[in-house]
Scaffold this active site. Structure first.
Site, PDB file in Angstrom:
ATOM      1  N   LYS A 145      15.482 -17.148  47.179  1.00  0.00           N
ATOM      2  CA  LYS A 145      16.036 -18.500  47.177  1.00  0.00           C
ATOM      3  C   LYS A 145      15.049 -19.438  47.850  1.00  0.00           C
ATOM      4  O   LYS A 145      14.640 -19.210  49.003  1.00  0.00           O
ATOM      5  CB  LYS A 145      17.341 -18.520  47.988  1.00  0.00           C
ATOM      6  CG  LYS A 145      18.593 -18.398  47.151  1.00  0.00           C
ATOM      7  CD  LYS A 145      19.810 -18.427  48.036  1.00  0.00           C
ATOM      8  CE  LYS A 145      20.550 -19.742  47.967  1.00  0.00           C
ATOM      9  NZ  LYS A 145      21.785 -19.698  48.797  1.00  0.00           N
TER      10      LYS A 145
HETATM   11  O1  G3P Z   1      24.776 -21.477  48.829  1.00  0.00           O
HETATM   12  C1  G3P Z   1      24.795 -22.822  49.318  1.00  0.00           C
HETATM   13  C2  G3P Z   1      26.050 -23.072  49.969  1.00  0.00           C
HETATM   14  O2  G3P Z   1      26.253 -22.026  50.894  1.00  0.00           O
HETATM   15  C3  G3P Z   1      26.289 -24.370  50.653  1.00  0.00           C
HETATM   16  O3  G3P Z   1      27.642 -24.342  50.891  1.00  0.00           O
HETATM   17  O4  G3P Z   1      29.733 -24.655  52.051  1.00  0.00           O
HETATM   18  O5  G3P Z   1      27.562 -24.956  53.296  1.00  0.00           O
HETATM   19  O6  G3P Z   1      28.294 -26.625  51.566  1.00  0.00           O
HETATM   20  P1  G3P Z   1      28.340 -25.196  52.029  1.00  0.00           P
END
Ligand code: G3P
Length: 226
Positions: A86
């Site tokens: 990633k």
């Molecule tokens: O994979 C990216 C994701 O984890 C971001 O999620 O919940 O931190 O906005 P969040």
């Protein structure tokens, strides 16, 4: 649509794998921090638990393409095939995506906030591009629309890259993308569970159980008892 678990919490990963048809796990540095363990040890535990061949997406931290390439090599050595590297979208990140993809290494472009970032990452050879749906909603954009735009642009330009929509806070966001034919999503165990559970379904199950108990004159009986 591929469905992945956006978590490094083994308990949550196990719970979801037990129940649902999922295809792998995605992580990022924040997710690893939340797991509170040594990052590589935790990633190895996740790799050991998920089925052979399941995807494991792991983010690099280096700020130069050269550093990202070294990290990718290290991650593949430690975590094996089907590890997706990633890489956040930025100049050096895109450079690294291009180089890694040309060597046949699986790349996931992440931290995507615009359709053009998604398109460029796809053109650089990323297998997946991850728009942050809920984070976009939170800053006044329409995250679902951005994910759809990227999907459309990749499709109409004949790129094989798939959208891996990420950052969900509710099931409606997932539903909209599923209806649209988005290639993949990754969501936390909690959001994934909410895709199945519904209060009215639970009530219907309760009613069926009660009617069966009334019929046979005893509680907790199943078809095995007859
Ligand atoms: O994979 C990216 C994701 O984890 C971001 O999620 O919940 O931190 O906005 P969040």
């Amino acid at each position: 649509m591929l469905m992945l678990i956006d978590s490094a919490d083994l308990k949550g990963i196990r719970r979801i794998y037990d129940m649902f048809p999922v295809d792998g796990v995605t992580t990022n540095p924040t997710i690893l921090k939340n797991a509170g363990q040594s990052p590589m040890e935790q990633l190895k535990k996740i790799r050991a638990f998920i089925p052979h061949g399941a995807q494991l997406h792991v983010q690099t931290l280096s700020s130069t393409a050269e550093g990202i390439l070294k990290e990718a090599e290290h991650l593949l050595m430690e975590l094996g095939d089907n590890t997706y590297i990633k890489i956040p979208v930025c100049n050096e990140g895109v450079k690294a995506m291009k180089l890694l993809s040309s060597r046949g290494i699986n790349v996931t472009a992440t931290a995507i906030y615009t359709a053009m970032q998604g398109f460029i990452a796809g053109k650089a050879g990323a297998k997946f591009v991850a728009p942050y749906v809920n984070r976009l909603d939170n800053i006044g954009f329409d995250g679902v629309e951005v994910a759809k735009n990227i999907h459309d642009m990749l499709t109409c330009h004949g790129l094989e890259t798939k959208v891996l929509a990420a950052s969900f806070k509710n099931t409606q966001q997932v539903l909209s993308l599923c209806e649209y034919g988005i290639g993949s999503i990754t969501a936390s165990p909690d959001v994934l569970e909410q895709l199945v559970n519904h209060q009215i379904t639970s009530l219907a199950i309760q009613d069926f159980n009660k009617d069966f108990s009334d019929l046979v004159g005893a509680p907790d009986k199943t078809m095995l008892d007859f």
